[in-house]
Design a protein around this motif. Structure first.
Motif, PDB file in Angstrom:
ATOM      1  N   THR A  31       0.833  -1.206   0.000  1.00 34.82           N
ATOM      2  CA  THR A  31       0.000   0.000   0.000  1.00 34.82           C
ATOM      3  C   THR A  31       0.869   1.258   0.000  1.00 34.82           C
ATOM      4  N   SER A  32       2.015   1.216   0.650  1.00 40.17           N
ATOM      5  CA  SER A  32       2.930   2.356   0.600  1.00 40.17           C
ATOM      6  C   SER A  32       3.390   2.617  -0.829  1.00 40.17           C
ATOM      7  N   THR A  33       3.700   1.549  -1.546  1.00 36.76           N
ATOM      8  CA  THR A  33       4.168   1.669  -2.931  1.00 36.76           C
ATOM      9  C   THR A  33       3.061   2.173  -3.845  1.00 36.76           C
ATOM     10  N   MET A  34       1.852   1.651  -3.696  1.00 41.28           N
ATOM     11  CA  MET A  34       0.741   2.098  -4.532  1.00 41.28           C
ATOM     12  C   MET A  34       0.435   3.579  -4.304  1.00 41.28           C
ATOM     13  N   ILE A  35       0.418   3.984  -3.053  1.00 41.70           N
ATOM     14  CA  ILE A  35       0.146   5.392  -2.727  1.00 41.70           C
ATOM     15  C   ILE A  35       1.208   6.291  -3.356  1.00 41.70           C
ATOM     16  N   TRP A  36       2.465   5.887  -3.254  1.00 47.17           N
ATOM     17  CA  TRP A  36       3.548   6.686  -3.814  1.00 47.17           C
ATOM     18  C   TRP A  36       3.456   6.745  -5.341  1.00 47.17           C
ATOM     19  N   ALA A  37       3.100   5.622  -5.953  1.00 45.29           N
ATOM     20  CA  ALA A  37       2.951   5.592  -7.412  1.00 45.29           C
ATOM     21  C   ALA A  37       1.855   6.541  -7.870  1.00 45.29           C
ATOM     22  N   ILE A  38       0.713   6.512  -7.184  1.00 46.26           N
ATOM     23  CA  ILE A  38      -0.393   7.411  -7.554  1.00 46.26           C
ATOM     24  C   ILE A  38       0.004   8.857  -7.323  1.00 46.26           C
ATOM     25  N   SER A  39       0.701   9.130  -6.229  1.00 44.46           N
ATOM     26  CA  SER A  39       1.121  10.513  -5.955  1.00 44.46           C
ATOM     27  C   SER A  39       2.132  11.001  -6.981  1.00 44.46           C
ATOM     28  N   ASN A  40       2.848  10.083  -7.618  1.00 44.62           N
ATOM     29  CA  ASN A  40       3.816  10.441  -8.654  1.00 44.62           C
ATOM     30  C   ASN A  40       3.211  10.431 -10.059  1.00 44.62           C
ATOM     31  N   SER A  86      11.160   2.505  -6.715  1.00 45.69           N
ATOM     32  CA  SER A  86      11.175   2.189  -8.152  1.00 45.69           C
ATOM     33  C   SER A  86      10.104   2.963  -8.918  1.00 45.69           C
ATOM     34  N   TYR A  87       9.114   3.497  -8.201  1.00 46.15           N
ATOM     35  CA  TYR A  87       7.964   4.119  -8.851  1.00 46.15           C
ATOM     36  C   TYR A  87       8.168   5.630  -8.976  1.00 46.15           C
ATOM     37  N   LYS A  88       9.246   5.965  -9.670  1.00 50.05           N
ATOM     38  CA  LYS A  88       9.575   7.366  -9.910  1.00 50.05           C
ATOM     39  C   LYS A  88       8.639   7.946 -10.964  1.00 50.05           C
ATOM     40  N   ASP A 226       3.379  10.939   7.024  1.00 49.62           N
ATOM     41  CA  ASP A 226       2.612  12.110   6.573  1.00 49.62           C
ATOM     42  C   ASP A 226       3.381  13.088   5.685  1.00 49.62           C
ATOM     43  N   PHE A 227       4.187  12.553   4.770  1.00 44.46           N
ATOM     44  CA  PHE A 227       4.827  13.437   3.802  1.00 44.46           C
ATOM     45  C   PHE A 227       4.144  13.361   2.431  1.00 44.46           C
ATOM     46  N   VAL A 228       3.056  12.576   2.341  1.00 45.85           N
ATOM     47  CA  VAL A 228       2.295  12.449   1.100  1.00 45.85           C
ATOM     48  C   VAL A 228       0.867  12.931   1.353  1.00 45.85           C
ATOM     49  N   ASP A 229       0.364  13.811   0.501  1.00 46.48           N
ATOM     50  CA  ASP A 229      -0.984  14.368   0.657  1.00 46.48           C
ATOM     51  C   ASP A 229      -2.044  13.580  -0.109  1.00 46.48           C
ATOM     52  N   CYS A 230      -1.637  12.568  -0.829  1.00 45.33           N
ATOM     53  CA  CYS A 230      -2.532  11.831  -1.719  1.00 45.33           C
ATOM     54  C   CYS A 230      -3.399  10.833  -0.945  1.00 45.33           C
ATOM     55  N   VAL A 231      -4.716  10.877  -1.175  1.00 40.16           N
ATOM     56  CA  VAL A 231      -5.649   9.885  -0.632  1.00 40.16           C
ATOM     57  C   VAL A 231      -6.020   8.936  -1.767  1.00 40.16           C
ATOM     58  N   CYS A 232      -5.855   7.640  -1.539  1.00 41.55           N
ATOM     59  CA  CYS A 232      -6.072   6.648  -2.591  1.00 41.55           C
ATOM     60  C   CYS A 232      -7.222   5.718  -2.225  1.00 41.55           C
TER      61      CYS A 232
END
Length: 242
Positions: A31-40, A86-88, A226-232
């Motif tokens: 879930t951390s990876t998916m959230i980061w991918a969507i935020s990117n 990896s999800y740059k 809490d360094f990502v503002d994206c809600v998935c």
């Protein structure tokens, strides 16, 4: 408001989920990876349980990327592994990613009876909790279910620790909160180690497994808050930004 926590996805009961909003947590790392991918800037993520299903979707649409892991490592022939690093943006912006992992994608599927399903992690917990609280109060939802993915169909400490952070946020901001026993235990654990989660997780199985595989940077990433503002949200078989 009732907060119900499940220790791993195999424990989930549909009768509880069907009237609740769910938060699915696979902290290390899905879930951390998916959230980061969507935020990117990923267009969406399609979680699937099986490698064969992921490959079938790739054959049907060559434009999708394949991501995921087995045993913590990249699957042969896949474009991406399960490391958030990896999800740059340059790798995934505007792309749809079909993802399969050992635990996290199964947990999302298992939560499908919930009214709404959100992805949870330390990296976006506050923003996600704020959104859920606003929505549950507006629509008179009286149960929030926290679904921990677990590891190899067993309880895993890092997911429970993250669940405790969500419980802490809900307790501080919602009226008349009732916690089931696991929610209470997760909160006690989180409060003890909130300033240094590594202090307890350094003794845990999955944390050490990833460390042995060389993913120390992933551990640091996923345990930052809490360094990502994206809600998935997982909706209509796709994870997208709310």
């Amino acid at each position: 408001m009732k907060i119900i926590t499940f220790s791993h996805y195999k424990e989930v009961t549909d009768d509880v989920l069907k009237d609740s909003y769910a938060v699915v947590i696979d902290l290390l790392r899905a879930t951390s990876t998916m959230i980061w991918a969507i935020s990117n800037g990923a267009k969406g993520i399609i979680p699937v349980e099986d490698i064969s299903e992921a490959r079938l979707l790739k054959r049907l649409d060559e434009s999708v990327l394949l991501g995921g892991e087995r045993g913590g490592l990249k699957i042969e022939g896949f474009d991406l592994d399960n490391s958030p690093l990896s999800y740059k943006k340059e790798a995934i912006f505007g792309k749809t990613v079909v993802m399969t992992t050992t635990n996290g994608t199964r947990a999302l599927k298992k939560a499908s009876f919930a009214k709404r399903i959100f992805l949870g992690s330390f990296i976006n917990a506050k923003k996600t909790a704020e959104y859920i609280m606003k929505e549950t109060l507006h629509y008179n939802i009286d149960t929030i279910s926290i679904v921990c993915a677990g590891t190899e169909e067993k309880f895993t400490l890092e997911d429970i620790l993250c669940a405790g952070y969500f419980v802490d946020l809900f307790k501080k901001n919602l009226p008349d909160v009732f916690l089931d026993d696991l929610s209470l235990a997760s909160h006690v654990l989180y409060k003890k180690f909130e300033n240094d989660p590594h202090e307890i997780l350094k003794y845990s199985y999955h944390y050490n497994h990833l460390k042995k595989l060389g993913f120390e940077a992933d551990l640091e990433f996923c345990l930052r808050k809490d360094f990502v503002d994206c809600v998935c949200e997982y909706k209509n078989l796709v994870v997208e930004k709310v």
